[in-house]
Write an enzyme that holds these catalytic residues in place. Structure first.
Site, PDB file in Angstrom:
ATOM      1  N   HIS A   1       0.895  -1.285  -0.047  1.00  0.00           N
ATOM      2  CA  HIS A   1      -0.097   0.116  -0.014  1.00  0.00           C
ATOM      3  C   HIS A   1       0.876   0.924   0.130  1.00  0.00           C
ATOM      4  O   HIS A   1       1.900   1.277   0.620  1.00  0.00           O
ATOM      5  CB  HIS A   1      -0.957  -0.088   1.266  1.00  0.00           C
ATOM      6  CG  HIS A   1      -1.868  -1.070   1.256  1.00  0.00           C
ATOM      7  ND1 HIS A   1      -2.942  -0.886   0.337  1.00  0.00           N
ATOM      8  CD2 HIS A   1      -2.172  -2.094   1.868  1.00  0.00           C
ATOM      9  CE1 HIS A   1      -3.798  -1.996   0.620  1.00  0.00           C
ATOM     10  NE2 HIS A   1      -3.108  -2.691   1.585  1.00  0.00           N
TER      11      HIS A   1
ATOM     12  N   CYS B   1      -0.575   1.914  -4.998  1.00  0.00           N
ATOM     13  CA  CYS B   1      -1.408   3.217  -5.160  1.00  0.00           C
ATOM     14  C   CYS B   1      -0.374   4.257  -5.460  1.00  0.00           C
ATOM     15  O   CYS B   1       0.438   4.603  -4.763  1.00  0.00           O
ATOM     16  CB  CYS B   1      -2.672   3.598  -4.199  1.00  0.00           C
ATOM     17  SG  CYS B   1      -3.735   2.269  -4.531  1.00  0.00           S
TER      18      CYS B   1
END
Length: 439
Positions: A169, A211
């Protein structure tokens, strides 16, 4: 007849992960196998090293571990050994209590092969930290920080190509480690700058699958670093699909398309399905079909163009890439320059396997030192022959020892004519007589 011909053609068509890949493979890679095609030029490096990081914990991040292991096995098929791969997995997903297949992990259903087979993990659990990652890049291992099996840490110098792969992440200019700390883009840039000053690389391929992934390359300013991110600023990186048997999303879209396309290219060019694991036998320490594809597949097509056109990365998600500080463009660099053992290493592996095979096949070993030559005879029959007389002697000796031990046990036991035994019996009878009279 036309229907029968069509059915036969469909049956003869190779089974691919994605049938849409076929036209792209036939247009991009298959022509490179023609004798008159212009080959991609290998770099001037002599060794390849990879650092693979899955930084997420918890069961719902199952896919990040499969991302890392999918890349890991692709490298193994290309001939890279565990000596030159540093694998960091923050969570032991295979042994998670929620895993219905304990000790195993799958990226494409339970019939596709267990990704945990033949895996060597260097950092696991709480050992996967920002500090540990940076120390691996810079070669500053702590005292007593040893690898399993006595393996040494990879040796990096100015002739080493380094592939760094991060999955987990992240966000704008940061990458999370276990929800507890963050690796910043300036940390990456600083580490690469120090590697450049220390002459610890020839070229670096930096891949971030998270991301806003490409923001991790914002601060890099040293030469010969290829940067790739699975998403741009303010964009997300999405999971591919869920598996009903596992009950979880099992892989991310970007990593899936990279591995699937290479697999399908191997299937189409070799005429046989690609293998999940590294293909080895006595004379082949790497999968030749996989290496052949990697040598003809450039970095830009493999990591940027194909994922953008065939990856279905998600709403508005695009792959970011940079090679402006490099002496070569990404479309000039074969995938094998980072995803396979170097040409020098592959030749060395083949030479070692040939020597090992010749030693097994030959009856004798010749040792040469300068002009002198000694011949050492090796007789397998002598090694396996049993000396019958010595064997009989050993058997008789063991029988005598057994008899002697039995006699010693009997001697240690109490004889019925022993005074002590008679006294004990007499005492017992007196006790019984006295007790009966009292009652």
């Amino acid at each position: 007849q036309q229907q029968q011909q069509q059915q036969q053609q469909q049956q003869q068509r190779p089974i691919l992960h994605n049938q849409k890949h076929e036209s792209a493979i036939r247009n991009i890679i298959v022509p490179k196998f023609q004798p008159n095609s212009t080959p991609l030029t290998h770099g001037n490096h002599t060794s390849n090293v990879a650092i693979i990081v899955s930084s997420s914990r918890y069961w719902f991040n199952y896919r990040h571990v499969t991302n890392a292991l999918s890349i890991y096995h692709l490298l193994k098929r290309g001939g890279m050994t565990d000596d030159n791969i540093v694998l960091m997995l923050a969570d032991d997903i295979p042994c998670n209590m929620r895993n219905p297949f304990r000790g195993k992990i799958f990226s494409r259903g339970i019939t596709a092969g267990d990704l945990m087979e033949n895996v060597e993990i260097d950092y696991a659990g709480t050992d996967v930290t920002v500090d540990a990652f940076l120390r691996v890049l810079l070669g500053r291992h702590l005292p007593g920080e040893e690898r399993k099996g006595g393996r040494s840490w990879p040796s990096l110098d100015e002739n080493t190509n380094v592939m760094v792969y991060l999955t987990g992440h992240g966000g704008d200019n940061f990458f999370k480690f276990q929800d507890g700390e963050e690796l910043m883009s300036n940390d990456v840039a600083s580490a690469f700058s120090q590697m450049y000053e220390l002459k610890r690389y020839n070229e670096i391929l930096f891949i971030s699958d998270t991301c806003q992934a490409f923001t991790m390359a914002d601060e890099i300013g040293v030469p010969n670093v290829f940067s790739v991110g699975s998403s741009l600023k303010d964009q997300n990186s999405y999971a591919s699909h869920s598996d009903t048997d596992v009950g979880q999303s099992v892989i991310d879209r970007y990593s899936k398309i990279v591995k699937d396309f290479v697999d399908d290219a191997v299937t189409l060019t070799s005429g046989s399905p690609s293998k999940n694991m590294m293909a080895t036998n006595d004379m082949e320490p790497f999968d030749k079909a996989t290496v052949a594809v990697m040598e003809r597949f450039n970095l830009h097509d493999a990591l940027v163009r194909i994922p953008m056109n065939h990856g279905e990365l998600g709403p508005n998600s695009k792959v970011g890439h940079a090679d402006h500080l490099c002496s070569r463009r990404m479309n000039q660099v074969p995938l094998s320059d980072f995803f396979a053992a170097s040409v020098v290493e592959r030749e060395g592996q083949m030479d070692r396997r040939r020597v090992e095979a010749s030693l097994w096949m030959d009856d004798s070993l010749k040792v040469t030192d300068g002009e002198d030559s000694r011949h050492v005879d090796y007789d397998a029959e002598k090694e396996c022959t049993i000396d019958r007389e010595a064997a009989d002697e050993n058997v008789n000796q063991s029988r005598e020892e057994q008899k002697e031990s039995m006699s010693q046990k009997n001697q240690k036991g109490m004889s019925p004519f022993s005074p002590i035994f008679l006294a004990m019996v007499g005492g017992f009878l007196l006790f019984v007589n006295f007790s009966s009279r009292r009652w």
